[in-house]
Design an enzyme around this catalytic site. Structure first.
Site, PDB file in Angstrom:
ATOM      1  N   GLY A  78      -0.965   9.226 -51.817  1.00  0.00           N
ATOM      2  CA  GLY A  78       0.323   8.607 -51.542  1.00  0.00           C
ATOM      3  C   GLY A  78       0.110   7.467 -50.576  1.00  0.00           C
ATOM      4  O   GLY A  78      -1.027   7.101 -50.276  1.00  0.00           O
ATOM      5  N   SER A 120     -11.504   4.039 -53.088  1.00  0.00           N
ATOM      6  CA  SER A 120     -10.465   3.335 -52.333  1.00  0.00           C
ATOM      7  C   SER A 120     -11.042   2.538 -51.169  1.00  0.00           C
ATOM      8  O   SER A 120     -12.083   2.901 -50.600  1.00  0.00           O
ATOM      9  CB  SER A 120      -9.491   4.381 -51.783  1.00  0.00           C
ATOM     10  OG  SER A 120      -8.676   3.812 -50.794  1.00  0.00           O
ATOM     11  N   CYS A 122      -9.926   2.794 -48.461  1.00  0.00           N
ATOM     12  CA  CYS A 122      -9.813   3.716 -47.324  1.00  0.00           C
ATOM     13  C   CYS A 122     -11.164   4.315 -46.929  1.00  0.00           C
ATOM     14  O   CYS A 122     -11.253   5.008 -45.922  1.00  0.00           O
ATOM     15  CB  CYS A 122      -8.836   4.846 -47.634  1.00  0.00           C
ATOM     16  SG  CYS A 122      -7.141   4.284 -47.671  1.00  0.00           S
ATOM     17  N   TYR A 151      -8.348  11.415 -46.653  1.00  0.00           N
ATOM     18  CA  TYR A 151      -8.297  10.824 -47.996  1.00  0.00           C
ATOM     19  C   TYR A 151      -9.532   9.930 -48.209  1.00  0.00           C
ATOM     20  O   TYR A 151     -10.191   9.992 -49.252  1.00  0.00           O
ATOM     21  CB  TYR A 151      -6.995  10.027 -48.121  1.00  0.00           C
ATOM     22  CG  TYR A 151      -6.871   9.157 -49.339  1.00  0.00           C
ATOM     23  CD1 TYR A 151      -6.582   9.695 -50.590  1.00  0.00           C
ATOM     24  CD2 TYR A 151      -7.022   7.766 -49.239  1.00  0.00           C
ATOM     25  CE1 TYR A 151      -6.454   8.871 -51.716  1.00  0.00           C
ATOM     26  CE2 TYR A 151      -6.888   6.945 -50.354  1.00  0.00           C
ATOM     27  CZ  TYR A 151      -6.606   7.505 -51.586  1.00  0.00           C
ATOM     28  OH  TYR A 151      -6.488   6.690 -52.692  1.00  0.00           O
ATOM     29  N   ARG A 222      -3.015  -6.690 -44.516  1.00  0.00           N
ATOM     30  CA  ARG A 222      -3.496  -6.046 -45.748  1.00  0.00           C
ATOM     31  C   ARG A 222      -3.508  -7.088 -46.864  1.00  0.00           C
ATOM     32  O   ARG A 222      -2.873  -8.137 -46.777  1.00  0.00           O
ATOM     33  CB  ARG A 222      -2.529  -4.921 -46.195  1.00  0.00           C
ATOM     34  CG  ARG A 222      -2.463  -3.692 -45.302  1.00  0.00           C
ATOM     35  CD  ARG A 222      -3.748  -2.897 -45.310  1.00  0.00           C
ATOM     36  NE  ARG A 222      -3.606  -1.672 -44.527  1.00  0.00           N
ATOM     37  CZ  ARG A 222      -3.716  -1.595 -43.203  1.00  0.00           C
ATOM     38  NH1 ARG A 222      -3.956  -2.681 -42.483  1.00  0.00           N
ATOM     39  NH2 ARG A 222      -3.590  -0.428 -42.587  1.00  0.00           N
ATOM     40  N   ARG A 285      -7.142  -5.148 -43.045  1.00  0.00           N
ATOM     41  CA  ARG A 285      -7.951  -4.797 -44.231  1.00  0.00           C
ATOM     42  C   ARG A 285      -7.766  -5.891 -45.269  1.00  0.00           C
ATOM     43  O   ARG A 285      -6.652  -6.355 -45.487  1.00  0.00           O
ATOM     44  CB  ARG A 285      -7.526  -3.434 -44.783  1.00  0.00           C
ATOM     45  CG  ARG A 285      -8.263  -3.065 -46.051  1.00  0.00           C
ATOM     46  CD  ARG A 285      -8.008  -1.637 -46.457  1.00  0.00           C
ATOM     47  NE  ARG A 285      -8.606  -0.693 -45.528  1.00  0.00           N
ATOM     48  CZ  ARG A 285      -8.183   0.569 -45.383  1.00  0.00           C
ATOM     49  NH1 ARG A 285      -7.156   1.011 -46.084  1.00  0.00           N
ATOM     50  NH2 ARG A 285      -8.783   1.377 -44.543  1.00  0.00           N
TER      51      ARG A 285
END
Ligand code: NAD
Length: 324
Positions: A78, A120, A122, A151, A222, A285
Site C-alpha cells: 500500500g 521496489s 523502497c 516492505y 519523489r 527519492r
C-alpha cells in the site's frame, strides 16, 4: 491451439490489471491470479483464478504447466499510510515472502525459466535519501542494505531469492525496481492509496479557496511514473537479455508541495496547504535511469503533467459515480 501464454500473479491489482490488458492486446493467452478481481474494470484475462498464492496447493493449481512469461506482482502492499506505520509489518513480510517462495518454487518445478519480479525503490538505503535535492538511487547503491521499511527489506530478500534461482537452477528471472507508479484504476481512497491518487482525491473534493492537508512539510521529493510506461518497461525487461535489478521509474523529481500545485493547476483550483504530522518515508527519492537506458536502449520519457491529468480526470469520475 494456444499461442504464446502468460501468467500474471496479482492480476486483480493496479499494475497487474493494466499488464493483463497490454498482454491481451499483444495477442497472448493470459491467466490471471489474485485474491480478488480488479476493483474498477473487468479483467481482460482469458482465465482469472481467485486464489491465495500463499497456499502451496493454489500455486500448484495455477502454475500447472509451462508459461512463456510469468509476471509476479502479487504482494501485500500500500502507500505510506500502510507500509510506514509499523502496524502491518509482520503481515507484509510474511505474506509477500510466502508468495514469492511459492511462485519461484512451483515455476521451477514446471520448468518455467523466466519470472518477472516487481521489486521496489523502497529497497534503497535510507542513508542515501536524506537530502531531498540529491538522493542516490543508482542500482549499485543498494548495499550495504538499509531500507527504511520492512516492505523494502522483504523486496530485497525476494530479489535475492529470484537471483539465486538464476544461479542455482539455471533460470533467467528478471527484476525491476518500480518507483511510485500511478494512473487510473489504482487505489484512490481507503488507506492503501499513494500520494498522487490521494492528492488528486483531496483536490477534487475541495472547493477553490479551501484547504488541503499534506503529511509532513511537503518538501520531501519523489518521482512518479505513469502506469503505461511502467508496463512498457516491464515487458521490455522481461523479454530482454538483462536480468536487472534495474529501476523502472521517472526521473522528473518534484516535492510533494509541487505535486499538489500541479494537481491544483489541472483542477483550476487555489488551495491553502496545511501541513500535518503523518508518515512520509525518506526525504528524497528519484529514479536513476542510466542503467535502463544503457541495457534496454529505452527509458520512460512522458511528463508528469500528462499522467496527472488522466489520473485526476479518472478520480473525479469515481467521486461523481460515488455521489450519484
Ligand atoms: P496492488 O496492491 O494493486 O496489487 C497487488 C495485488 O496482489 C493485489 O491485487 C492483491 O490482492 C494481490 N495479492 C496480495 N496478496 C495476495 C495473495 N496472497 N494471493 C494472491 N494475490 C495477492 O499493487 P500494485 O501497485 O499493482 O503493485 C504491483 C507490484 O508492484 C507489487 O509487488 C508492488 O509491491 C510492486 N510495486 C508497486 C509500486 C507502485 O508504485 N504501485 C512501487 C514499487 C513496487
Amino acid at each position: 491451439m494456444r499461442g504464446k501464454t502468460a501468467l500474471v500473479c496479482g492480476a486483480g491489482g493496479f499494475i497487474g490489471s493494466h499488464l493483463v490488458q497490454r498482454l491481451k492486446h499483444e495477442g497472448l493467452w493470459v491467466r490471471g491470479v489474485d485474491l480478488k478481481f480488479p476493483d474498477y474494470e473487468e479483467s481482460a484475462a482469458d482465465e482469472f483464478v481467485i486464489g491465495d498464492l500463499r497456499s502451496q496447493s493454489v500455486c500448484e493449481q495455477v502454475i500447472d504447466g509451462r508459461f512463456d512469461e510469468v509476471y509476479q506482482l502479487a504482494a501485500d502492499m500500500g502507500g505510506a499510510g500502510y507500509i510506514f506505520t509499523g502496524e502491518h509489518d509482520a503481515d507484509i513480510i510474511h505474506n509477500s515472502a510466502t508468495i514469492n517462495l511459492n511462485v519461484a518454487g512451483f515455476s521451477r518445478l514446471r520448468h518455467i525459466d523466466r519470472i518477472f519480479y516487481s521489486s521496489s525503490a523502497c529497497i534503497y538505503p535510507a542513508y542515501n535519501q536524506e537530502d531531498p535535492d540529491n538522493p542516490n538511487c543508482r542500482e549499485s547503491s543498494a548495499y550495504p542494505a538499509a531500507p527504511d521499511s520492512e516492505y523494502g527489506w522483504e523486496k530485497l530478500i525476494s530479489e535475492r531469492l529470484f537471483l539465486a534461482y538464476n544461479r542455482n537452477h539455471g533460470m533467467t528471472n528478471r527484476i525491476a525496481r518500480y518507483h511510485n507508479i500511478f494512473g487510473p484504476c489504482g487505489s484512490w481512497e481507503g488507506g492503501k492509496e499513494k500520494a498522487p491518487a490521494a492528492i488528486c482525491r483531496k483536490v477534487a473534493m475541495a472547493s477553490s479557496g479551501g484547504e488541503i492537508e499534506i503529511w509532513g512539510d511537503g518538501l520531501q521529493t519523489r518521482s512518479f511514473l505513469y502506469v503505461d510506461e511502467c508496463i512498457e518497461g516491464t515487458t521490455r525487461l522481461t523479454r530482454s537479455d538483462f536480468q536487472g535489478p534495474v529501476n523502472i521509474g521517472s526521473d522528473e523529481m518534484v516535492s510533494i508541495n509541487t505535486l499538489v500545485d500541479m494537481v491544483c493547476d489541472i483542477a483550476g483550483k487555489r488551495l491553502h496547504k496545511r501541513h500535518i504530522p503523518g508518515p512520509t518515508g525518506v526525504r528524497g527519492r528519484n529514479s536513476d535511469n542510466r542503467l535502463i537506458e544503457e541495457k534496454l536502449g529505452w527509458r520512460p520519457s512522458q511528463s508528469l503533467t500528462i499522467g496527472l491529468e488522466k489520473t485526476y480526470e479518472w478520480i473525479e469520475r469515481q467521486l461523481m459515480r460515488k455521489a450519484a
